[in-house]
Motif scaffolding. Structure first.
Motif, PDB file in Angstrom:
ATOM      1  N   ASN A 103      29.223  98.186  48.769  1.00 16.95           N
ATOM      2  CA  ASN A 103      28.812  99.443  48.152  1.00 16.95           C
ATOM      3  C   ASN A 103      30.002 100.131  47.471  1.00 16.95           C
ATOM      4  OD1 ASN A 103      26.624 101.102  47.576  1.00 16.95           O
ATOM      5  ND2 ASN A 103      27.167 102.545  49.215  1.00 16.95           N
ATOM      6  N   GLU A 104      31.155 100.105  48.150  1.00 21.88           N
ATOM      7  CA  GLU A 104      32.365 100.719  47.576  1.00 21.88           C
ATOM      8  C   GLU A 104      32.804  99.961  46.317  1.00 21.88           C
ATOM      9  OE1 GLU A 104      34.547 102.567  51.547  1.00 21.88           O
ATOM     10  OE2 GLU A 104      34.672 100.412  51.181  1.00 21.88           O
ATOM     11  N   ILE A 105      32.684  98.638  46.354  1.00 24.13           N
ATOM     12  CA  ILE A 105      33.054  97.825  45.188  1.00 24.13           C
ATOM     13  C   ILE A 105      32.112  98.115  44.022  1.00 24.13           C
ATOM     14  CG2 ILE A 105      33.218  95.446  44.310  1.00 24.13           C
ATOM     15  CD1 ILE A 105      34.196  94.671  47.186  1.00 24.13           C
ATOM     16  N   LYS A 106      30.811  98.315  44.342  1.00 23.82           N
ATOM     17  CA  LYS A 106      29.814  98.641  43.312  1.00 23.82           C
ATOM     18  C   LYS A 106      30.171  99.958  42.607  1.00 23.82           C
ATOM     19  CE  LYS A 106      24.849  99.644  43.139  1.00 23.82           C
ATOM     20  NZ  LYS A 106      24.867 101.062  43.527  1.00 23.82           N
ATOM     21  N   HIS A 107      30.511 100.970  43.418  1.00 24.55           N
ATOM     22  CA  HIS A 107      30.904 102.270  42.841  1.00 24.55           C
ATOM     23  C   HIS A 107      32.188 102.150  42.020  1.00 24.55           C
ATOM     24  CE1 HIS A 107      27.822 104.804  44.460  1.00 24.55           C
ATOM     25  NE2 HIS A 107      28.035 104.370  45.693  1.00 24.55           N
ATOM     26  N   TRP A 108      33.099 101.335  42.503  1.00 26.76           N
ATOM     27  CA  TRP A 108      34.368 101.096  41.808  1.00 26.76           C
ATOM     28  C   TRP A 108      34.104 100.507  40.415  1.00 26.76           C
ATOM     29  CZ3 TRP A 108      38.493  97.117  43.979  1.00 26.76           C
ATOM     30  CH2 TRP A 108      39.697  97.270  43.286  1.00 26.76           C
ATOM     31  N   LYS A 109      33.178  99.547  40.368  1.00 24.85           N
ATOM     32  CA  LYS A 109      32.825  98.919  39.087  1.00 24.85           C
ATOM     33  C   LYS A 109      32.210  99.943  38.140  1.00 24.85           C
ATOM     34  CE  LYS A 109      30.381  95.000  37.043  1.00 24.85           C
ATOM     35  NZ  LYS A 109      29.488  93.863  37.266  1.00 24.85           N
ATOM     36  N   GLU A 110      31.319 100.773  38.674  1.00 19.35           N
ATOM     37  CA  GLU A 110      30.660 101.800  37.842  1.00 19.35           C
ATOM     38  C   GLU A 110      31.671 102.804  37.289  1.00 19.35           C
ATOM     39  OE1 GLU A 110      27.816 103.308  40.608  1.00 19.35           O
ATOM     40  OE2 GLU A 110      26.473 101.569  40.402  1.00 19.35           O
ATOM     41  N   ASP A 111      32.594 103.231  38.148  1.00 18.27           N
ATOM     42  CA  ASP A 111      33.576 104.254  37.740  1.00 18.27           C
ATOM     43  C   ASP A 111      34.742 103.659  36.949  1.00 18.27           C
ATOM     44  OD1 ASP A 111      31.993 106.012  39.153  1.00 18.27           O
ATOM     45  OD2 ASP A 111      33.234 105.949  40.963  1.00 18.27           O
ATOM     46  N   GLY A 112      35.008 102.365  37.162  1.00 22.12           N
ATOM     47  CA  GLY A 112      36.134 101.720  36.482  1.00 22.12           C
ATOM     48  C   GLY A 112      37.482 101.931  37.160  1.00 22.12           C
ATOM     49  N   VAL A 113      37.520 102.900  38.073  1.00 18.12           N
ATOM     50  CA  VAL A 113      38.781 103.223  38.744  1.00 18.12           C
ATOM     51  C   VAL A 113      38.484 103.833  40.108  1.00 18.12           C
ATOM     52  CG1 VAL A 113      38.920 105.536  37.684  1.00 18.12           C
ATOM     53  CG2 VAL A 113      41.022 104.422  38.469  1.00 18.12           C
ATOM     54  N   LYS A 114      39.374 103.597  41.065  1.00 17.68           N
ATOM     55  CA  LYS A 114      39.313 104.344  42.330  1.00 17.68           C
ATOM     56  C   LYS A 114      40.722 104.814  42.647  1.00 17.68           C
ATOM     57  CE  LYS A 114      39.739 100.478  45.589  1.00 17.68           C
ATOM     58  NZ  LYS A 114      39.165  99.797  46.741  1.00 17.68           N
ATOM     59  N   TYR A 115      40.823 105.875  43.430  1.00 15.63           N
ATOM     60  CA  TYR A 115      42.125 106.488  43.691  1.00 15.63           C
ATOM     61  C   TYR A 115      42.488 106.415  45.167  1.00 15.63           C
ATOM     62  CZ  TYR A 115      41.787 108.316  38.963  1.00 15.63           C
ATOM     63  OH  TYR A 115      41.684 108.418  37.597  1.00 15.63           O
ATOM     64  N   VAL A 116      43.780 106.219  45.404  1.00 18.41           N
ATOM     65  CA  VAL A 116      44.319 106.223  46.760  1.00 18.41           C
ATOM     66  C   VAL A 116      45.402 107.295  46.788  1.00 18.41           C
ATOM     67  CG1 VAL A 116      45.641 104.893  48.456  1.00 18.41           C
ATOM     68  CG2 VAL A 116      43.851 103.768  47.125  1.00 18.41           C
ATOM     69  N   VAL A 117      45.369 108.153  47.795  1.00 22.10           N
ATOM     70  CA  VAL A 117      46.384 109.208  47.885  1.00 22.10           C
ATOM     71  C   VAL A 117      47.653 108.634  48.510  1.00 22.10           C
ATOM     72  CG1 VAL A 117      46.961 111.481  48.837  1.00 22.10           C
ATOM     73  CG2 VAL A 117      44.618 111.006  48.107  1.00 22.10           C
ATOM     74  N   ASN A 118      48.777 108.913  47.890  1.00 23.01           N
ATOM     75  CA  ASN A 118      50.062 108.548  48.469  1.00 23.01           C
ATOM     76  C   ASN A 118      50.459 109.642  49.458  1.00 23.01           C
ATOM     77  OD1 ASN A 118      52.914 108.301  48.954  1.00 23.01           O
ATOM     78  ND2 ASN A 118      53.054 107.005  47.161  1.00 23.01           N
ATOM     79  N   GLY A 119      50.520 109.281  50.731  1.00 23.96           N
ATOM     80  CA  GLY A 119      50.771 110.264  51.789  1.00 23.96           C
ATOM     81  C   GLY A 119      52.085 111.008  51.622  1.00 23.96           C
ATOM     82  N   ARG A 120      53.093 110.332  51.029  1.00 24.35           N
ATOM     83  CA  ARG A 120      54.411 110.952  50.933  1.00 24.35           C
ATOM     84  C   ARG A 120      54.561 111.778  49.664  1.00 24.35           C
ATOM     85  NH1 ARG A 120      59.085 109.618  48.830  1.00 24.35           N
ATOM     86  NH2 ARG A 120      58.379 107.569  48.175  1.00 24.35           N
ATOM     87  N   THR A 121      54.134 111.214  48.504  1.00 26.34           N
ATOM     88  CA  THR A 121      54.334 111.922  47.235  1.00 26.34           C
ATOM     89  C   THR A 121      53.127 112.787  46.861  1.00 26.34           C
ATOM     90  OG1 THR A 121      53.390 110.161  45.862  1.00 26.34           O
ATOM     91  CG2 THR A 121      55.755 110.005  46.391  1.00 26.34           C
ATOM     92  N   LYS A 122      52.016 112.573  47.568  1.00 26.51           N
ATOM     93  CA  LYS A 122      50.749 113.294  47.329  1.00 26.51           C
ATOM     94  C   LYS A 122      50.121 112.945  45.973  1.00 26.51           C
ATOM     95  CE  LYS A 122      51.254 115.354  51.282  1.00 26.51           C
ATOM     96  NZ  LYS A 122      51.444 114.259  52.222  1.00 26.51           N
ATOM     97  N   GLN A 123      50.567 111.882  45.333  1.00 26.39           N
ATOM     98  CA  GLN A 123      49.973 111.471  44.049  1.00 26.39           C
ATOM     99  C   GLN A 123      48.626 110.794  44.287  1.00 26.39           C
ATOM    100  OE1 GLN A 123      53.705 109.373  43.324  1.00 26.39           O
ATOM    101  NE2 GLN A 123      53.443 109.802  41.156  1.00 26.39           N
ATOM    102  N   GLN A 124      47.712 111.003  43.337  1.00 30.87           N
ATOM    103  CA  GLN A 124      46.460 110.243  43.319  1.00 30.87           C
ATOM    104  C   GLN A 124      46.747 108.950  42.561  1.00 30.87           C
ATOM    105  OE1 GLN A 124      43.290 110.842  44.402  1.00 30.87           O
ATOM    106  NE2 GLN A 124      43.558 112.867  45.302  1.00 30.87           N
ATOM    107  N   MET A 125      46.807 107.838  43.287  1.00 32.09           N
ATOM    108  CA  MET A 125      47.239 106.580  42.666  1.00 32.09           C
ATOM    109  C   MET A 125      46.037 105.736  42.268  1.00 32.09           C
ATOM    110  SD  MET A 125      50.580 105.916  45.045  1.00 32.09           S
ATOM    111  CE  MET A 125      51.464 104.953  43.831  1.00 32.09           C
TER     112      MET A 125
END
Length: 279
Positions: free
Chosen positions: A162-184
């Motif tokens: 399901n997560e992969i399906k949403h990823w395909k639809e959106d084209g991108v997914k973000y992961v937060v960097n715990g130290r720099t707080k960037q949305q990667m």
């Protein structure tokens, strides 16, 4: 000891790679040891410089580098100023980068009679461990392999169907960097590239095919990559050596920044094990 920092490896039609080299002008027969950082990592993270110096002191030519799409730039190799590059990274690009670094090392040091360009050992941390296992199984230039807190499977890290399906639809997914707080960002190409190269990127098959010595090191308190992944690698390759670092976390009880010039007790054990294994 000679330390050459931030050597730029330019490549036709590809992003450049930033390299550090640690070696001796006088010690003879220094094998080449190439270190690969992990996910959200870089060559200057935490204690990696101190680690490289300690390994080099024992009589090795140590090379560490930033993967071309790790999110760093030539001007700012620490942290992640180039999130677009980070989002476009994938496993086959990292294998290609490592190949380029091995080729560069052999060429760069071929006229240095103190460095043995025919003895090449790979060290990979975390995701970099998985990359080094794949590379060692397909490249005859590699003579020894060491993995630190390595992953054992790339395919189980993409999430649910399901997560992969949403990823395909959106084209991108973000992961937060715990130290720099960037949305990667991770662009969907990452998954597509994995599926297109699934056989090549199968760590279990690569581990079973290894014919060179492999030292597996893992911390008993690693919460990022469970020690069961190290146990799996060792099971697939019973000829491998397996060392558990008691009470050590994913980065062997170091952190970023690491202002000290000495190693943590856990990383000291790692370095001693590495030196003994390569010698």
């Amino acid at each position: 000891m000679t330390i050459d920092k931030n050597i730029i490896l330019e490549r036709d039609g590809k992003k450049p790679i930033l390299i550090d080299a640690f070696y001796h002008e006088s010690k003879t027969n220094q094998p080449i040891v190439i270190f690969c950082h992990g996910y959200k990592g870089y060559k200057d993270w935490g204690a990696w410089n101190v680690m490289a110096e300690h390994i080099a002191k024992a009589g090795f030519c140590v090379i560490k580098f930033n993967f071309s799409h790790n999110g760093g730039t030539m001007e700012n190799p620490i942290d992640f100023p180039d999130l677009e590059a980070f989002g476009n990274n994938n496993y086959t690009k990292e294998l290609d980068d490592l190949d380029a670094v091995i080729t560069w090392a052999q060429k760069h040091f071929e006229s240095n009679s103190n460095i043995n360009i025919n003895k090449i050992c790979l060290i990979g941390h975390s995701r970099g461990g998985g990359i080094t296992i794949l590379k060692a199984s397909e490249d005859t230039r590699i003579t020894k392999l060491i993995t630190l807190a390595s992953v054992s499977d790339f395919g189980n890290r993409f999430g649910t169907e399901n997560e992969i399906k949403h990823w395909k639809e959106d084209g991108v997914k973000y992961v937060v960097n715990g130290r720099t707080k960037q949305q990667m960002p991770h662009y969907y190409q990452f998954y597509e590239d994995f599926k297109a190269n699934e056989n090549r990127l199968h760590i279990e098959s690569a581990e079973k095919q290894l014919t060179i010595p492999h030292l597996i090191i893992h911390g008993s308190k690693d919460t990022s990559v469970n020690i069961s992944e190290a146990e799996a690698l060792h099971k697939w390759n019973p000829n491998s050596e397996f060392k558990i670092v008691e009470d050590a976390d994913h980065v062997f009880n170091t952190k970023h920044p690491w202002p000290k010039n000495e190693l943590s007790e856990a990383l000291k054990f790692v370095v001693e094990s590495v030196v003994e294994f390569i010698k």
